[in-house]
Write a protein that holds these residues in place. Sequence first.
Motif, mmCIF file in Angstrom:
data_model
loop_
_atom_site.group_PDB
_atom_site.id
_atom_site.type_symbol
_atom_site.label_atom_id
_atom_site.label_comp_id
_atom_site.label_asym_id
_atom_site.label_seq_id
_atom_site.Cartn_x
_atom_site.Cartn_y
_atom_site.Cartn_z
ATOM 1 N N THR A 1 0.833 -1.167 0.075
ATOM 2 C CA THR A 1 -0.098 -0.072 -0.034
ATOM 3 C C THR A 1 0.878 1.216 -0.051
ATOM 4 N N GLY A 2 2.062 1.128 0.619
ATOM 5 C CA GLY A 2 2.854 2.416 0.400
ATOM 6 C C GLY A 2 3.593 2.602 1.957
ATOM 7 N N TYR A 3 3.190 1.869 2.991
ATOM 8 C CA TYR A 3 3.771 1.976 4.286
ATOM 9 C C TYR A 3 5.188 1.697 4.236
ATOM 10 N N ARG A 4 6.280 2.218 4.830
ATOM 11 C CA ARG A 4 7.677 1.947 4.559
ATOM 12 C C ARG A 4 8.421 1.766 6.167
ATOM 13 N N SER A 5 7.261 1.839 7.070
ATOM 14 C CA SER A 5 7.691 1.821 8.659
ATOM 15 C C SER A 5 6.777 0.817 9.222
ATOM 16 N N ILE A 6 7.450 -0.187 10.020
ATOM 17 C CA ILE A 6 6.668 -1.113 10.593
ATOM 18 C C ILE A 6 7.160 -1.285 12.114
ATOM 19 N N ASP A 7 6.462 -1.334 12.816
ATOM 20 C CA ASP A 7 6.530 -1.306 14.306
ATOM 21 C C ASP A 7 6.027 -2.761 14.848
ATOM 22 N N THR A 8 7.154 -3.358 15.664
ATOM 23 C CA THR A 8 6.798 -4.371 16.427
ATOM 24 C C THR A 8 7.573 -4.235 17.741
ATOM 25 N N ALA A 9 7.437 -5.417 18.458
ATOM 26 C CA ALA A 9 7.810 -5.661 19.938
ATOM 27 C C ALA A 9 8.309 -6.989 20.186
ATOM 28 N N ALA A 10 9.060 -7.268 21.039
ATOM 29 C CA ALA A 10 9.316 -8.747 21.429
ATOM 30 C C ALA A 10 8.142 -9.236 22.171
ATOM 31 N N ILE A 11 7.419 -8.333 23.127
ATOM 32 C CA ILE A 11 6.457 -8.768 23.804
ATOM 33 C C ILE A 11 5.224 -8.973 22.897
ATOM 34 N N TYR A 12 5.133 -8.718 21.644
ATOM 35 C CA TYR A 12 4.131 -8.624 20.841
ATOM 36 C C TYR A 12 3.984 -10.336 20.235
ATOM 37 N N GLY A 13 5.092 -11.089 20.161
ATOM 38 C CA GLY A 13 4.922 -12.343 19.673
ATOM 39 C C GLY A 13 4.866 -12.472 18.359
ATOM 40 N N ASN A 14 5.215 -11.555 17.561
ATOM 41 C CA ASN A 14 5.092 -11.563 16.223
ATOM 42 C C ASN A 14 6.290 -11.112 15.222
ATOM 43 N N GLU A 15 7.478 -11.150 15.881
ATOM 44 C CA GLU A 15 8.524 -10.697 15.253
ATOM 45 C C GLU A 15 9.044 -11.712 14.019
ATOM 46 N N GLU A 16 8.825 -13.129 14.182
ATOM 47 C CA GLU A 16 9.157 -13.823 13.358
ATOM 48 C C GLU A 16 8.177 -13.800 12.155
ATOM 49 N N GLY A 17 6.936 -13.480 12.372
ATOM 50 C CA GLY A 17 5.863 -13.079 11.296
ATOM 51 C C GLY A 17 6.394 -12.077 10.320
ATOM 52 N N VAL A 18 6.816 -10.888 11.138
ATOM 53 C CA VAL A 18 7.327 -9.750 10.517
ATOM 54 C C VAL A 18 8.372 -9.975 9.676
ATOM 55 N N GLY A 19 9.445 -10.800 10.252
ATOM 56 C CA GLY A 19 10.702 -11.090 9.482
ATOM 57 C C GLY A 19 10.078 -11.911 8.251
ATOM 58 N N ARG A 20 9.301 -12.831 8.164
ATOM 59 C CA ARG A 20 8.902 -13.525 7.141
ATOM 60 C C ARG A 20 8.392 -12.761 5.994
ATOM 61 N N ALA A 21 7.838 -11.445 6.453
ATOM 62 C CA ALA A 21 7.383 -10.389 5.398
ATOM 63 C C ALA A 21 8.476 -9.592 4.842
ATOM 64 N N LEU A 22 9.328 -9.281 5.855
ATOM 65 C CA LEU A 22 10.482 -8.766 5.131
ATOM 66 C C LEU A 22 11.254 -9.638 4.317
ATOM 67 N N ARG A 23 11.295 -10.990 4.304
ATOM 68 C CA ARG A 23 11.939 -11.939 3.388
ATOM 69 C C ARG A 23 10.989 -11.846 2.107
ATOM 70 N N GLN A 24 9.822 -11.976 2.247
ATOM 71 C CA GLN A 24 9.154 -11.982 1.140
ATOM 72 C C GLN A 24 8.701 -10.943 0.062
#
Length: 281
Positions: free
Chosen positions: A43-66
């Motif tokens: 869509t055009g976002y270029r900033s992604i905010d996550t945190a260790a406690i969110y439990g979704n860093e691995e999922g964010v990482g998958r997006a970065l690779r894809q």
Amino acid sequence: MTTVPTLALRAGSGTIQIPQIGFGTWEVPDEAVTEAVLHALKTGYRSIDTAAIYGNEEGVGRALRQTEIPREDIFLTTKVWNDRQGFDSTREAMEESLRKLGTEYVDLYLIHWPVPAKDAYVDTWKALLQLREDGLAKAVGVCNFHEQHLRRLADETGEFPAINQIEVHPYLQQTDLRAFDDEQGIVTEDWSPLGARLGIIDDPVIGSVASATGKTPAQVILRWHLQIGSVVIPRSTKAARIESNLDILDFELSQAQMDSIAALNEDKRSGPDPEEFNLGA
């Protein structure tokens, strides 16, 4: 594609640019976050905010690779959780986050809460400064810090954070804290920007401005955040909402409309008070 405005963020002896609209991932499960982040990037976002406690860093990482978007064109933020505060444990937490994210660095690393009962945030801040020097984070900052916490960091280390991510919305405008941030060159980043749990979206004042501008109540609120000078990080897993939240750059609120929203402040939180929040201490 939408070009999001940026703000200068202190990064050691220099500065980096942070997009003024980011994509938040709080309460987005790991199994859902990859698709959501990929759609946000498309869509055009270029900033992604996550945190260790969110439990979704691995999922964010998958997006970065894809995604086909180069890593250097994505501004990535994560945070150290309260139970890992302390000099050595913070570095270990950062290394764990980097492994989960599948990246060699983050653009911004934050202390998630001051956790007064633990009283480890100064040592944690010293660890963040070292992580920045070591190239694991380009910039470092904090979340949910009040003026006294910020002053103590500067008094004991000689450096204020680059950013202070705090709860801000029309019912909790934090005018004094935002003014202090501005005075010290600290960027304010607003979480829970729509105050969804407080029903702000249904406030008649917001509705009136939405009718006058031809925008949705959510778009009006997000535009207000931009015009007070904050970085804002709305979140959603719905494609249409992700797109709508970014579609706020083609209009501007008048001074009268800004004043009407300013009058809504009630100092009402949807999240915990940083002075009393000690989970994980």
